[in-house]
Design an enzyme around this catalytic site. Structure first.
Site, PDB file in Angstrom:
ATOM      1  CD1 TRP A 198      -3.339  -0.616   0.706  1.00 50.18           C
ATOM      2  CD2 TRP A 198      -2.139  -2.330   1.433  1.00 50.18           C
ATOM      3  NE1 TRP A 198      -4.155  -1.729   0.732  1.00 50.18           N
ATOM      4  CE2 TRP A 198      -3.451  -2.790   1.175  1.00 50.18           C
ATOM      5  CE3 TRP A 198      -1.198  -3.252   1.898  1.00 50.18           C
ATOM      6  CZ2 TRP A 198      -3.851  -4.103   1.376  1.00 50.18           C
ATOM      7  CZ3 TRP A 198      -1.601  -4.574   2.093  1.00 50.18           C
ATOM      8  CH2 TRP A 198      -2.911  -4.989   1.833  1.00 50.18           C
ATOM      9  CB  CYS A 230      -8.671  -5.020  -0.197  1.00 51.86           C
ATOM     10  SG  CYS A 230      -9.708  -3.778  -0.995  1.00 51.86           S
ATOM     11  CG  HIS A 249     -11.794  -4.357   3.184  1.00 54.00           C
ATOM     12  ND1 HIS A 249     -10.643  -4.625   2.486  1.00 54.00           N
ATOM     13  CD2 HIS A 249     -11.974  -5.395   4.028  1.00 54.00           C
ATOM     14  CE1 HIS A 249     -10.135  -5.775   2.918  1.00 54.00           C
ATOM     15  NE2 HIS A 249     -10.940  -6.270   3.844  1.00 54.00           N
ATOM     16  CG  ASP A 266     -10.782  -9.850   4.249  1.00 53.03           C
ATOM     17  OD1 ASP A 266      -9.989  -9.838   3.290  1.00 53.03           O
ATOM     18  OD2 ASP A 266     -11.117  -8.817   4.867  1.00 53.03           O
ATOM     19  CE1 TYR A 275      -8.616  -0.672  -0.319  1.00 49.48           C
ATOM     20  CE2 TYR A 275      -6.599  -0.158  -1.460  1.00 49.48           C
ATOM     21  CZ  TYR A 275      -7.391  -1.063  -0.795  1.00 49.48           C
ATOM     22  OH  TYR A 275      -6.949  -2.339  -0.601  1.00 49.48           O
TER      23      TYR A 275
END
Length: 683
Positions: free
Chosen positions: A247, A283, A342, A365, A525
């Protein structure tokens, strides 16, 4: 020495000449088992459903005298007790955990029907035929071409992944194309994705992931264990899993997450390197590749997006935003982050380990956010349990509950360091949960699967239930301010100047005045700030944001997060407003020419014009289409301001049906540029 007389009966034992597993796409097995789309030369079937094989003997089979079995073997040391060695017998008197029957006999050929058990191991089996003779058992030689893949079966009521809805099965198992939602809840963007679960090599890659996790074969028939292992293995944290998260904005040593257009290249790279993690993911990439894994193995799966998803650093139901005593945002002390969106996955299964009512869709997840039982993984967590606050049930329901139910709390930090709650926003987080609609490209709002309507008595009861299980909430009652402030939505293209407007509403019958601070921050984000665009104290209601203020600071998702906070002079009350403005990027134009038929040569062109006043450097273009065109890539060292490029490729469709070609353009100065075109291929 007398010469022994040959007993003619001894030499009449059955001999096997041929075993045909009927594996062609048009044969009965792949059609009946919905596996005809897999690009594979092997037989692929689903468990708990009969498939057929043909055995040719050297003479007609005599049921009363001849004894034979079809043996299935998986793994290096097969054992009947572990479910890794399974003999299947043709007669009703003698049956094992898998059932066998003679469907048809014709001369020397028998057709045998075999039904695997609904909990059998999912994976690649070797097949042998053995015959009992007076001299012991004769067994066919190992024949790799006859190996059989056995998958989960959402069409069989006996299988825990049974999904009793044909259209849902078509979407969540058979559809290779997806749409992943991103942006913000009031300005939703879409990204097409090629899951490619039927492409050559993808099934082997998905089974390799379980091998790499050292998952015991005996656990590989249990969908709960398979999805839990996969949620850990799709990220590389702590186990050399499939994808490396990044990220940071610096993707020098890999592919930027925004550049991928599908899962196939990622999974084939991982399996081809025997388990070197692939760079990089965020993600939606984790969720998309996980979705390929689920659909490929026969587990109904879909990607969902939660808009304004709480990522809490201390495990409570509070997202803490800290202001100084004048009502100005204190960035250094605000640690919790709210992700603009997400993406995670839902998979469908019975939950025999939970009380009735908690089966169905489960959250899994693979994005590494928090550890669960010591590893970065999450789920399966029952969506029904999350909705009803029953977060004691495994796995990881409290974390998912917080992602959709946290309150945003503004605290004012006094001079002595104490924090006073001054504003609570109970509706910001978990604002909307979306997934793709069934069998068309629309959206499906599934927020009501996760929570009752905001402010309803049921919602209050659920939050009380969650508190009983240890979720902490802010108890302070905060007086309602009599002035409200709001930042309306804007439609902004990257490269434009724009005005941010503050709209005030005075609900009192007296005059009110306020000092208002507005900060605009370019954010990833994930809500993590990158660079400040503007900071100003305002009395008027319009703030100009110039392109030169933000353009060189934009990170890949092109989001600017505005927070307006202030103090009403007359009452001392704090007022707040939050708005994420998503900047819209230019698009690629994708066009197809030629005769849309299987095996005919066709052309596709991708066009792009640089609309900016600066050059784009080291530009990476990608393109792919399930069933028609393998992944292709092209690089341009520079695209000057105002100039256009056209990239043309040829392709020959492999199969008929409706599909898409998906293209992306990516460079350091401009991320998330996409284009697609739909086409229907005739036979």
């Amino acid at each position: 020495v007398p010469i022994p007389v040959r007993d003619p009966h001894v030499w009449e034992f059955l001999d096997i000449w041929d075993v045909d597993v009927l594996k062609r796409p048009q044969d009965i097995n792949k059609q009946a088992h919905h596996t005809h789309l897999y690009s594979s030369d092997f037989l692929i079937v689903r468990r708990a459903q009969e498939f057929q094989i043909k055995i040719t003997f050297d003479r007609p089979y005599k049921p009363a005298e001849d004894k034979f079995a079809v043996e299935f073997v998986i793994g290096p040391s097969p054992q009947y007790s572990k479910g890794t060695y399974i003999p299947v017998f043709p007669t009703e008197e003698r049956q094992s955990v898998w059932r066998g029957r003679i469907v048809e006999t014709s001369d020397n050929v028998i057709t045998m029907g075999i039904t695997t058990s609904p909990e059998c191991i999912v994976g690649k089996y070797m097949i042998y035929v053995s015959v009992v003779t007076p001299y012991g058992i004769r067994r066919t030689r190992r024949e790799p071409k006859s190996d059989i893949y056995i998958l989960f079966n959402p069409w069989s009521p006996a299988d825990p992944v049974f999904l009793d809805d044909e259209e849902e099965r078509e979407e969540c198992i058979m559809n290779e194309l997806g749409i992943i939602y991103h942006g913000t809840y009031d300005d939703v963007s879409e990204r097409a994705w090629n899951y490619g679960q039927f492409e050559f090599g993808v099934l082997d890659a998905c089974l390799f992931i379980m091998d790499k996790a050292d998952m015991p074969l005996s656990n590989r028939g249990d969908v709960i264990k398979v999805t839990r292992v996969a949620s850990a293995m799709l990220n590389s944290r702590d186990d050399d899993g499939v994808l490396v998260g990044n990220w940071s904005g610096d993707y020098t040593y890999g592919v930027p997450p925004t550049s991928w257009t599908g899962s196939v290249e990622i999974l084939l790279d991982y399996a081809g390197s025997r388990g070197t993690p692939v760079c990089y993911a965020q993600c939606w990439v984790y969720a998309a590749v996980f979705n390929t894994f689920l659909r490929c193995l026969g587990i109904p799966g879909r990607v969902v997006t939660n808009f304004f998803s709480a990522h809490d650093n201390d495990g409570n139901l509070k997202m803490d935003i800290i202001l100084d005593e004048n009502g100005k945002l204190d960035r250094n002390r605000t640690k919790d982050s709210i992700w603009n969106y997400h993406c995670w996955n839902e998979c469908f299964m019975a939950r025999s380990d939970l009380p009735p009512g908690f089966g169905g869709w489960q959250v899994v997840d693979a994005t590494p956010q928090e550890t669960s039982d010591g590893m970065f993984r999450c789920g399966p967590a029952s969506v029904a349990a999350v909705k009803h606050g029953q977060i004691c049930y495994p796995f990881d329901a409290p974390f998912v509950f917080a992602e959709v139910n946290s309150d945003v709390i503004f605290y004012r930090r006094q001079k002595d360091g104490t924090l006073e709650a001054v504003k609570v926003n109970q509706t910001h987080v978990g604002r909307m949960v979306l997934t793709k609609a069934v069998l068309h490209d629309g959206r499906r709002d599934i927020t009501d699967h996760y929570k009752f309507p905001e402010g309803s008595p049921e919602e209050r009861r659920v939050l009380e239930k969650a508190e009983e299980f240890g979720c902490q909430r802010e108890k302070a009652s905060v007086p309602q301010s009599d002035v409200e402030v709001e930042i309306p939505n804007l439609d902004v293209r990257v490269g434009d100047n724009f005005d941010v407007t503050l709209q005030f509403k005075n609900n009192s019958d007296q005059r009110r005045s306020a000092d208002v601070y507005i900060t605009g921050t370019v954010v990833y984000y994930t809500g993590v700030p990158s660079a400040e665009v503007l900071e100003s104290v305002k009395y008027d209601v319009k703030v100009l944001v110039r392109v030169e203020d933000y353009m060189h600071k934009l990170v890949e998702q092109a989001n600017i997060h505005f927070i307006a906070t202030g103090k009403i002079k007359e009452t001392g009350q704090i007022i707040t407003a939050m708005k994420v403005i998503t900047m819209h990027n230019p698009k690629l134009i994708v066009k197809v020419t030629g005769s849309p038929r299987v095996s005919e040569e066709m052309y596709v062109s991708v066009e792009f014009t640089n609309p900016f006043k600066f050059s784009l450097e080291n530009v990476d273009l990608r393109m792919e289409g399930p069933g028609i065109m393998p992944f292709k890539r092209k690089q341009y060292s520079i695209i000057a301001p105002g100039t256009s490029i056209t990239w043309i490729e040829t392709f020959s469709p492999r199969r008929a049906g409706s599909t898409k070609l998906i293209a992306s353009l990516d460079c350091a100065a401009l991320r998330q540029v996409y284009g697609e075109t739909e086409l229907t291929i005739q036979q």
